[in-house]
Motif scaffolding. Structure first.
Motif, mmCIF file in Angstrom:
data_model
loop_
_atom_site.group_PDB
_atom_site.id
_atom_site.type_symbol
_atom_site.label_atom_id
_atom_site.label_comp_id
_atom_site.label_asym_id
_atom_site.label_seq_id
_atom_site.Cartn_x
_atom_site.Cartn_y
_atom_site.Cartn_z
ATOM 1 N N ARG A 1 0.811 -1.328 -0.027
ATOM 2 C CA ARG A 1 0.107 0.151 0.200
ATOM 3 C C ARG A 1 0.743 1.346 0.108
ATOM 4 O O ARG A 1 0.600 2.191 -0.725
ATOM 5 C CB ARG A 1 -0.987 0.092 1.269
ATOM 6 C CG ARG A 1 -2.243 -1.155 1.244
ATOM 7 C CD ARG A 1 -2.687 -1.100 2.266
ATOM 8 N NE ARG A 1 -3.144 0.072 3.011
ATOM 9 C CZ ARG A 1 -4.103 0.071 4.110
ATOM 10 N NH1 ARG A 1 -4.481 -0.906 4.646
ATOM 11 N NH2 ARG A 1 -4.633 1.241 4.672
ATOM 12 N N ASN B 1 2.516 1.507 -3.098
ATOM 13 C CA ASN B 1 1.668 2.220 -4.299
ATOM 14 C C ASN B 1 1.558 3.591 -4.307
ATOM 15 O O ASN B 1 1.401 4.371 -5.306
ATOM 16 C CB ASN B 1 0.396 1.356 -3.881
ATOM 17 C CG ASN B 1 -0.715 1.748 -5.374
ATOM 18 O OD1 ASN B 1 -0.423 1.552 -6.451
ATOM 19 N ND2 ASN B 1 -1.836 1.789 -4.880
ATOM 20 N N LYS B 2 1.331 4.240 -3.038
ATOM 21 C CA LYS B 2 1.159 5.715 -3.114
ATOM 22 C C LYS B 2 2.490 6.470 -3.239
ATOM 23 O O LYS B 2 2.416 7.278 -3.985
ATOM 24 C CB LYS B 2 0.550 5.967 -1.223
ATOM 25 C CG LYS B 2 -0.769 5.214 -1.231
ATOM 26 C CD LYS B 2 -1.130 5.838 0.277
ATOM 27 C CE LYS B 2 -2.490 5.203 0.554
ATOM 28 N NZ LYS B 2 -3.026 5.542 2.206
ATOM 29 N N GLU C 1 3.297 6.340 -6.815
ATOM 30 C CA GLU C 1 2.169 6.716 -7.631
ATOM 31 C C GLU C 1 1.692 5.762 -8.647
ATOM 32 O O GLU C 1 1.711 6.042 -9.889
ATOM 33 C CB GLU C 1 2.232 8.006 -8.508
ATOM 34 C CG GLU C 1 2.223 9.114 -7.219
ATOM 35 C CD GLU C 1 2.393 10.382 -7.903
ATOM 36 O OE1 GLU C 1 2.650 10.807 -9.317
ATOM 37 O OE2 GLU C 1 2.308 11.533 -7.206
ATOM 38 N N ASP D 1 -0.715 3.644 -9.069
ATOM 39 C CA ASP D 1 -2.339 3.832 -9.376
ATOM 40 C C ASP D 1 -2.872 2.600 -9.604
ATOM 41 O O ASP D 1 -3.672 2.256 -10.023
ATOM 42 C CB ASP D 1 -2.424 4.536 -10.660
ATOM 43 C CG ASP D 1 -2.210 5.871 -10.588
ATOM 44 O OD1 ASP D 1 -2.528 6.598 -9.404
ATOM 45 O OD2 ASP D 1 -1.655 6.395 -11.552
ATOM 46 N N LEU D 2 -2.395 1.443 -8.534
ATOM 47 C CA LEU D 2 -2.820 0.253 -8.543
ATOM 48 C C LEU D 2 -4.095 0.251 -7.402
ATOM 49 O O LEU D 2 -4.245 0.654 -6.420
ATOM 50 C CB LEU D 2 -1.907 -0.766 -7.619
ATOM 51 C CG LEU D 2 -0.840 -1.132 -8.696
ATOM 52 C CD1 LEU D 2 0.404 -1.833 -7.524
ATOM 53 C CD2 LEU D 2 -1.221 -1.915 -9.879
ATOM 54 N N ARG D 3 -5.299 -0.318 -8.144
ATOM 55 C CA ARG D 3 -6.513 -0.456 -7.203
ATOM 56 C C ARG D 3 -6.578 -1.532 -6.258
ATOM 57 O O ARG D 3 -5.591 -2.358 -6.189
ATOM 58 C CB ARG D 3 -7.579 -0.468 -8.131
ATOM 59 C CG ARG D 3 -7.769 0.553 -9.089
ATOM 60 C CD ARG D 3 -9.103 0.660 -9.665
ATOM 61 N NE ARG D 3 -9.100 1.934 -10.425
ATOM 62 C CZ ARG D 3 -10.390 2.296 -10.953
ATOM 63 N NH1 ARG D 3 -11.491 1.853 -11.030
ATOM 64 N NH2 ARG D 3 -10.363 3.593 -11.817
ATOM 65 N N ALA D 4 -7.447 -1.653 -5.320
ATOM 66 C CA ALA D 4 -7.332 -2.579 -4.354
ATOM 67 C C ALA D 4 -7.205 -4.066 -4.823
ATOM 68 O O ALA D 4 -6.713 -4.651 -4.151
ATOM 69 C CB ALA D 4 -8.612 -2.524 -3.340
ATOM 70 N N GLY D 5 -8.069 -4.081 -5.965
ATOM 71 C CA GLY D 5 -8.057 -5.756 -6.265
ATOM 72 C C GLY D 5 -6.683 -6.275 -6.884
ATOM 73 O O GLY D 5 -6.322 -7.176 -6.549
ATOM 74 N N ALA D 6 -6.061 -5.190 -7.473
ATOM 75 C CA ALA D 6 -4.616 -5.462 -8.114
ATOM 76 C C ALA D 6 -3.742 -5.726 -6.801
ATOM 77 O O ALA D 6 -2.875 -6.556 -6.819
ATOM 78 C CB ALA D 6 -4.270 -4.421 -9.024
ATOM 79 N N GLU E 1 -4.481 -6.660 -4.075
ATOM 80 C CA GLU E 1 -4.695 -8.047 -3.261
ATOM 81 C C GLU E 1 -4.170 -9.233 -4.105
ATOM 82 O O GLU E 1 -3.814 -10.122 -3.555
ATOM 83 C CB GLU E 1 -6.324 -8.171 -3.182
ATOM 84 C CG GLU E 1 -7.086 -7.124 -2.161
ATOM 85 C CD GLU E 1 -8.568 -7.450 -2.341
ATOM 86 O OE1 GLU E 1 -9.206 -6.913 -1.241
ATOM 87 O OE2 GLU E 1 -9.141 -7.891 -3.265
ATOM 88 N N ARG F 1 -7.888 -4.228 2.028
ATOM 89 C CA ARG F 1 -8.944 -3.322 2.275
ATOM 90 C C ARG F 1 -9.161 -3.217 3.794
ATOM 91 O O ARG F 1 -9.820 -2.134 4.479
ATOM 92 C CB ARG F 1 -10.230 -4.021 1.718
ATOM 93 C CG ARG F 1 -10.266 -4.188 0.175
ATOM 94 C CD ARG F 1 -11.226 -4.612 -0.515
ATOM 95 N NE ARG F 1 -10.988 -5.412 -1.842
ATOM 96 C CZ ARG F 1 -11.559 -4.761 -2.947
ATOM 97 N NH1 ARG F 1 -12.268 -3.728 -2.986
ATOM 98 N NH2 ARG F 1 -11.096 -5.322 -4.123
#
Length: 269
Positions: free
Chosen positions: A107, A110-111, A114, A116-121, A123, A138
Motif C-alpha cells: 500500500r 503504491n502511494k 504513484e 495507481d494500483l487499485r485494491a483488487g490489483a 490484493e 481493504r
C-alpha cells in the motif's frame, strides 16, 4: 511515508478440508484490531531495511516487507528505498502481523511511487506473499474462505465493544497447528452464526485449533477461562494461536491475573 500495519482477530475458525496443493481450506471471520506495528518507507540512494521493537527470528532478507518491494519492483522498476519496521505485534500469535506488514508495504509503495494500483490489483500481489495478506489491503471485516484469501463482506459491527488480547509468549508455527487438525464442515453457516447476539457466541462459535492445541499448552485454556471470569462475553484463540482474545461490552477490567511476561493489548473495536 509512514503507516501503521494493524493486527486482526478470527471470530470463529473452521478448517474445512485439505487441498491438493498441501494447504487447507478454512472459513473464518477476519476482524481488524488496532494493535499496530509501524512501517516507514522512503526513497533512498540504495536499498536498506532495518527493524526495531520485538525481535523477529530468521534472516531479515526474507522479511515479507522486502518481498513485497521486490514483487512490485519486478513489474514497475521501482527505485531503491529505505525501510524501517518497528515490530509491536507478536509473531506466532495468530494475529496476522507479518501479513499486515507485507500488505501495508504494498500500500505504501503504491502511494509513494504513484503506481495507481487499485485494491483488487494490490490484493492479487498480496496473495503471492501469504494466505491472509490480501485481507489487510481493504482492512475491513470479511468472511474469509479457501486459503483465507477469498473474501465476502461481513455484516458485522462491533463498535462499542472492547477487545482484550493476551499473548503468553508461546510461538506456534503454522505447521505445528495444522499438523494435528482434523478438517470438518461446520454444522451451520458462519454468516448465520455471526448474526446471533455476541452473548451466545460462547456456545456456537469455535476455533478448530483450540481442540488440537489446548491440551498441549494448558496456559491457553487458562487465559480463556480468566477472560470469561473477568466478564468477557466471548473469548477465543485467534488464528492458529497462541493469542487469546476476549470481547467485553463497554469497558474492560484494568488488571488481569497474568504473569508479567505476557503481552496484553486492550482497545475499542
Amino acid at each position: 511515508m509512514l503507516d501503521f500495519p494493524n493486527a486482526k482477530i478470527n471470530i470463529g475458525l473452521f478448517v474445512t478440508s485439505k487441498r491438493a496443493d498441501g494447504f487447507h481450506n478454512l472459513l473464518s471471520c477476519f476482524y481488524p484490531v488496532q494493535w499496530m506495528d509501524a512501517l516507514e518507507i522512503l526513497p533512498a540512494a540504495w536499498n536498506s531495511f532495518d527493524m526495531t521493537g520485538l525481535p523477529v527470528p530468521g534472516d531479515p532478507d526474507s522479511n515479507l516487507c522486502l518481498k513485497a518491494y521486490k514483487l512490485l519492483q519486478q513489474d514497475f522498476n521501482l527505485p531503491p528505498v529505505q525501510m524501517h519496521l518497528h515490530k509491536v505485534i507478536p509473531m506466532g500469535a495468530g494475529l496476522g502481523g507479518g501479513s499486515s506488514d507485507a500488505a501495508f508495504a504494498l500500500r505504501i509503495l503504491n502511494k509513494l511511487f504513484e503506481l495507481d494500483l487499485r485494491a483488487g490489483a494490490l490484493e492479487d500481489y498480496a496473495r503471492q506473499l501469504g494466505s491472509d495478506c490480501a485481507f489487510f489491503v481493504r482492512n475491513k471485516p470479511v468472511i474469509a474462505s479457501e486459503r483465507g484469501d477469498v473474501f465476502m463482506d461481513a455484516a458485522l459491527d462491533l463498535k462499542g465493544y472492547t477487545c482484550v488480547i493476551v499473548y503468553p509468549g508461546i510461538h506456534i508455527t503454522t505447521a505445528e497447528a495444522y499438523g494435528s487438525i482434523k478438517p470438518s464442515q461446520p454444522d451451520c453457516s458462519l454468516e448465520m452464526l455471526l448474526k446471533q447476539d455476541v452473548k451466545v457466541w460462547k456456545k456456537i462459535l469455535v476455533n478448530d485449533f483450540e481442540k488440537a492445541l489446548f491440551p498441549k499448552y494448558p496456559e491457553l485454556p487458562f487465559i480463556k477461562e480468566k477472560l470469561y471470569e473477568a466478564g468477557a462475553l466471548y473469548a477465543s484463540m485467534t488464528g492458529s494461536g497462541s493469542a487469546i482474545y476476549g470481547l467485553f461490552e463497554g469497558e474492560a477490567p484494568i488488571d488481569f491475573p497474568f504473569p508479567d511476561h505476557y503481552l496484553i493489548w486492550k482497545g475499542l473495536l
